[in-house]
Design a protein around this motif. Structure first.
Motif, PDB file in Angstrom:
ATOM      1  N   ARG A 171       0.848  -1.188   0.000  1.00 21.49           N
ATOM      2  CA  ARG A 171       0.000   0.000   0.000  1.00 21.49           C
ATOM      3  C   ARG A 171       0.886   1.242   0.000  1.00 21.49           C
ATOM      4  NH1 ARG A 171      -4.500   2.294   4.310  1.00 21.49           N
ATOM      5  NH2 ARG A 171      -4.295   4.432   3.570  1.00 21.49           N
ATOM      6  N   VAL A 172       0.563   2.183  -0.885  1.00 24.12           N
ATOM      7  CA  VAL A 172       1.336   3.417  -0.957  1.00 24.12           C
ATOM      8  C   VAL A 172       0.735   4.433   0.019  1.00 24.12           C
ATOM      9  CG1 VAL A 172       2.107   5.300  -2.432  1.00 24.12           C
ATOM     10  CG2 VAL A 172       1.898   2.983  -3.364  1.00 24.12           C
ATOM     11  N   SER A 174       0.926   8.365   1.284  1.00 27.54           N
ATOM     12  CA  SER A 174       1.491   9.685   1.005  1.00 27.54           C
ATOM     13  C   SER A 174       2.163  10.192   2.274  1.00 27.54           C
ATOM     14  CB  SER A 174       0.392  10.657   0.583  1.00 27.54           C
ATOM     15  OG  SER A 174      -0.430  10.957   1.692  1.00 27.54           O
ATOM     16  N   ARG A 216       9.943   1.355  -0.925  1.00 28.58           N
ATOM     17  CA  ARG A 216       9.893   1.922  -2.275  1.00 28.58           C
ATOM     18  C   ARG A 216       9.409   3.350  -2.237  1.00 28.58           C
ATOM     19  NH1 ARG A 216       7.082  -1.898  -6.583  1.00 28.58           N
ATOM     20  NH2 ARG A 216       7.432  -0.020  -7.809  1.00 28.58           N
ATOM     21  N   THR A 217      10.060   4.208  -3.015  1.00 27.72           N
ATOM     22  CA  THR A 217       9.634   5.599  -3.134  1.00 27.72           C
ATOM     23  C   THR A 217       8.747   5.711  -4.365  1.00 27.72           C
ATOM     24  OG1 THR A 217      11.765   6.290  -2.265  1.00 27.72           O
ATOM     25  CG2 THR A 217      10.435   7.994  -3.315  1.00 27.72           C
ATOM     26  N   HIS A 218       7.564   6.266  -4.193  1.00 20.38           N
ATOM     27  CA  HIS A 218       6.672   6.504  -5.328  1.00 20.38           C
ATOM     28  C   HIS A 218       6.659   8.003  -5.567  1.00 20.38           C
ATOM     29  CE1 HIS A 218       5.027   2.360  -5.072  1.00 20.38           C
ATOM     30  NE2 HIS A 218       5.349   2.509  -3.796  1.00 20.38           N
ATOM     31  N   ARG A 219       7.335   8.406  -6.638  1.00 19.40           N
ATOM     32  CA  ARG A 219       7.527   9.834  -6.893  1.00 19.40           C
ATOM     33  C   ARG A 219       6.199  10.597  -6.879  1.00 19.40           C
ATOM     34  NH1 ARG A 219      12.394  11.791  -8.199  1.00 19.40           N
ATOM     35  NH2 ARG A 219      13.211   9.711  -8.669  1.00 19.40           N
ATOM     36  N   LEU A 221       3.984  10.579  -4.805  1.00 20.01           N
ATOM     37  CA  LEU A 221       2.906   9.894  -4.084  1.00 20.01           C
ATOM     38  C   LEU A 221       3.274   9.625  -2.639  1.00 20.01           C
ATOM     39  CD1 LEU A 221       1.873   7.250  -6.759  1.00 20.01           C
ATOM     40  CD2 LEU A 221       0.541   9.225  -6.040  1.00 20.01           C
ATOM     41  N   TYR A 223       5.380   6.535   0.003  1.00 17.88           N
ATOM     42  CA  TYR A 223       6.228   5.379   0.228  1.00 17.88           C
ATOM     43  C   TYR A 223       5.392   4.110   0.449  1.00 17.88           C
ATOM     44  CZ  TYR A 223       9.781   8.919   1.102  1.00 17.88           C
ATOM     45  OH  TYR A 223      10.632   9.965   0.971  1.00 17.88           O
ATOM     46  N   SER A 224       6.008   2.965   0.180  1.00 11.37           N
ATOM     47  CA  SER A 224       5.372   1.703   0.531  1.00 11.37           C
ATOM     48  C   SER A 224       6.468   0.695   0.842  1.00 11.37           C
ATOM     49  CB  SER A 224       4.506   1.167  -0.628  1.00 11.37           C
ATOM     50  OG  SER A 224       5.343   0.751  -1.704  1.00 11.37           O
ATOM     51  N   GLU A 226       7.747  -3.088   0.023  1.00  9.68           N
ATOM     52  CA  GLU A 226       7.587  -4.077  -1.043  1.00  9.68           C
ATOM     53  C   GLU A 226       6.833  -5.296  -0.536  1.00  9.68           C
ATOM     54  OE1 GLU A 226      11.347  -5.204  -2.664  1.00  9.68           O
ATOM     55  OE2 GLU A 226      11.283  -3.508  -4.024  1.00  9.68           O
TER      56      GLU A 226
END
Ligand code: CA
Length: 227
Positions: A171-172, A174, A216-219, A221, A223-224, A226
């Protein structure tokens, strides 16, 4: 053996209230009125935790903590009098574990001390359950997280943030969502502090498994963890 607490506080009335609460709960304690005396005590002997006033007459509590971190990882709880100081502590550029705002209840302070010491003390291996074969094992009663079986030395905010991420893999979140989950009263100016904690968390995970980077960095958005 009883746990030893160092109090560095220049106001005798506050120090006395803290000492009284510590004594009631069977802690050993030492009290220093000045920062430099506190540093000398920390170099000379073993303490399990430091209660550190930010506003000391001879050296600023932040500078003291920074110097302390060059030779010790002892947990630190700041006593702070001003809101402006909280941003810096929560930002944790200085490596504190927690803070309380004056005026505070000495019993509440002792409860925080207990919670940090519980987190800092080694727990039995294999405590808790490993959700869905994840590399993270969250020991909620002990407020610790194990990564591939290695207990991580996390600050209060690193612990809370990693827990939020690891409980819902893939799950990402913000930055704002992470702040709302982790900080009681989030403030948008603190958004960058999420990045700071992610950075220190990554370094700690890397120390256990250099080849893994489970965050993981979601630009744009957030973080999540893996899956
Ligand atoms: Ca003071």
């Amino acid at each position: 053996m009883n746990q030893r607490i160092l109090i560095v506080e220049d106001e005798p009335a506050i120090a006395d209230a803290v000492i009284y609460a510590l004594r009631t709960e069977n802690f050993e304690w030492e009290h220093k009125l000045l920062g430099h005396a506190g540093l000398s005590a920390l170099k000379a002997g073993h303490f399990d935790l430091v209660v550190l006033d930010v506003g000391l007459p001879d050296i600023n509590g932040f500078d003291l903590c920074r110097e302390l971190r060059t030779f010790s990882q002892v947990p630190v709880i700041f006593l702070t009098a001003r809101d402006g100081e909280i941003d810096r502590i929560v930002g944790l550029e200085i490596g504190a574990d927690d803070y309380v705002t004056k005026p505070f209840s000495p019993r509440e302070l002792v409860a925080r001390i207990r919670s940090i010491l519980r987190r800092a003390s080694p727990t039995e291996p294999g405590v808790g359950s490993n959700p869905a074969g994840m590399p993270f094992l969250i020991d909620v009663p002990g407020q610790r997280i194990h990564f591939y079986g290695v207990p991580l030395e996390l600050t209060r905010y690193e612990y809370l943030m990693l827990k939020v991420l690891a409980e819902e893999p893939a799950r990402v979140f913000s930055r704002i969502q992470l702040m709302q989950r982790v900080w009681a009263a989030p403030d948008h100016s603190l958004e960058r502090t999420v990045d700071t904690h992610i950075k220190t968390l990554r370094a700690k995970l890397r120390a256990v498994r250099p080849e893994k980077d489970p965050i993981r960095t979601h630009r744009g958005l957030g973080y999540s963890i893996e899956r």
